[in-house]
Design a protein around this motif. Structure first.
Motif, PDB file in Angstrom:
ATOM      1  N   HIS A  94       0.843  -1.195   0.000  1.00  0.00           N
ATOM      2  CA  HIS A  94       0.000   0.000   0.000  1.00  0.00           C
ATOM      3  C   HIS A  94       0.882   1.250   0.000  1.00  0.00           C
ATOM      4  O   HIS A  94       1.676   1.455   0.899  1.00  0.00           O
ATOM      5  N   SER A  95       0.738   2.070  -1.022  1.00  0.00           N
ATOM      6  CA  SER A  95       1.428   3.346  -1.071  1.00  0.00           C
ATOM      7  C   SER A  95       0.583   4.309  -1.893  1.00  0.00           C
ATOM      8  O   SER A  95      -0.353   3.901  -2.579  1.00  0.00           O
ATOM      9  N   ILE A  96       0.891   5.583  -1.785  1.00  0.00           N
ATOM     10  CA  ILE A  96       0.209   6.589  -2.595  1.00  0.00           C
ATOM     11  C   ILE A  96       1.253   7.540  -3.160  1.00  0.00           C
ATOM     12  O   ILE A  96       2.402   7.561  -2.710  1.00  0.00           O
ATOM     13  N   VAL A  97       0.832   8.331  -4.108  1.00  0.00           N
ATOM     14  CA  VAL A  97       1.669   9.407  -4.631  1.00  0.00           C
ATOM     15  C   VAL A  97       1.095  10.692  -4.061  1.00  0.00           C
ATOM     16  O   VAL A  97      -0.102  10.970  -4.212  1.00  0.00           O
ATOM     17  N   ASP A  98       1.949  11.475  -3.354  1.00  0.00           N
ATOM     18  CA  ASP A  98       1.453  12.697  -2.723  1.00  0.00           C
ATOM     19  C   ASP A  98       1.300  13.834  -3.730  1.00  0.00           C
ATOM     20  O   ASP A  98       1.610  13.670  -4.921  1.00  0.00           O
ATOM     21  N   SER A 106       4.328   5.541   3.919  1.00  0.00           N
ATOM     22  CA  SER A 106       3.988   5.753   5.323  1.00  0.00           C
ATOM     23  C   SER A 106       2.815   6.729   5.389  1.00  0.00           C
ATOM     24  O   SER A 106       2.471   7.383   4.417  1.00  0.00           O
ATOM     25  N   VAL A 107       2.217   6.820   6.566  1.00  0.00           N
ATOM     26  CA  VAL A 107       1.060   7.684   6.766  1.00  0.00           C
ATOM     27  C   VAL A 107       1.243   8.432   8.090  1.00  0.00           C
ATOM     28  O   VAL A 107       1.654   7.841   9.087  1.00  0.00           O
ATOM     29  N   ARG A 108       1.001   9.741   8.064  1.00  0.00           N
ATOM     30  CA  ARG A 108       1.042  10.535   9.288  1.00  0.00           C
ATOM     31  C   ARG A 108      -0.233  10.244  10.062  1.00  0.00           C
ATOM     32  O   ARG A 108      -1.325  10.234   9.498  1.00  0.00           O
ATOM     33  N   ILE A 109      -0.082  10.010  11.351  1.00  0.00           N
ATOM     34  CA  ILE A 109      -1.226   9.589  12.161  1.00  0.00           C
ATOM     35  C   ILE A 109      -1.707  10.704  13.084  1.00  0.00           C
ATOM     36  O   ILE A 109      -1.015  11.685  13.306  1.00  0.00           O
ATOM     37  N   LYS A 110      -2.905  10.481  13.628  1.00  0.00           N
ATOM     38  CA  LYS A 110      -3.483  11.396  14.621  1.00  0.00           C
ATOM     39  C   LYS A 110      -2.841  11.067  15.971  1.00  0.00           C
ATOM     40  O   LYS A 110      -3.405  10.329  16.772  1.00  0.00           O
ATOM     41  N   HIS A 124      -5.364   8.212  10.275  1.00  0.00           N
ATOM     42  CA  HIS A 124      -4.377   8.994   9.526  1.00  0.00           C
ATOM     43  C   HIS A 124      -4.811  10.451   9.370  1.00  0.00           C
ATOM     44  O   HIS A 124      -5.967  10.803   9.602  1.00  0.00           O
ATOM     45  N   LEU A 125      -3.868  11.277   8.973  1.00  0.00           N
ATOM     46  CA  LEU A 125      -4.134  12.664   8.587  1.00  0.00           C
ATOM     47  C   LEU A 125      -3.823  12.763   7.100  1.00  0.00           C
ATOM     48  O   LEU A 125      -2.707  12.494   6.686  1.00  0.00           O
ATOM     49  N   GLY A 126      -4.802  13.116   6.294  1.00  0.00           N
ATOM     50  CA  GLY A 126      -4.513  13.279   4.876  1.00  0.00           C
ATOM     51  C   GLY A 126      -5.423  12.498   3.962  1.00  0.00           C
ATOM     52  O   GLY A 126      -6.609  12.340   4.234  1.00  0.00           O
TER      53      GLY A 126
END
Length: 148
Positions: A94-98, A106-110, A124-126
């Motif tokens: 699992h990945s995304i393109v920002d 990776s994912v920034r979390i709350k 997550h945030l985003g």
């Protein structure tokens, strides 16, 4: 690079020098009378790491900045967590393109909420392109959760 260039475009060399001098006087985090202030996330272990490095290298000196840029070092991880907020690795595959076109795994979390029993998407945030897969409890072990 774009953010840095925008700063250079907005400030004269003298204004930039004054801003840097002022920024070098600021603490990484402040705790006064039960109130805690950090740029993004209060992570005690990471704040202690940064404070220790600042004592060794001097307040935001070129030596400190060079040490802080070593990817994967304790200091670099601490700065990322305190100034941007903790991240978790996404599940395999699992990945995304920002928005800047960078591949992110990776994912920034709350960090201010307890993520126990939540999925990556819930915590997550985003972007909503985050998998709806439960976060392993051990993955949250190094994140200081804010008290109620």
């Amino acid at each position: 690079m774009k953010q840095h260039q925008a700063t250079l475009d907005q400030l004269s060399p003298c204004e930039l020098a004054d801003a840097i001098t002022w920024l070098q006087t600021l603490p990484v985090a402040i705790e006064i009378g039960g109130i805690r202030v950090a740029h993004a996330s209060w992570q005690t272990r990471d704040i202690d790491c940064i404070d220790g490095a600042l004592k060794d290298a001097g307040k935001f000196t070129p030596d400190f900045l060079a040490m802080s840029e070593d990817p994967g070092s304790d200091l670099n991880d601490a700065i990322e967590n305190v100034l941007k907020g903790p991240e978790l690795q996404r599940p395999n595959g699992h990945s995304i393109v920002d928005k800047a076109g960078h591949q992110r795994d990776s994912v920034r979390i709350k960090w201010h909420e307890d993520g126990t029993g939540r999925t990556y998407r819930q915590h997550h945030l985003g972007s909503d392109e985050v998998p709806d897969v439960e976060i392993a409890t051990g993955d949250l072990a190094n994140v200081d959760i804010y008290p109620p």
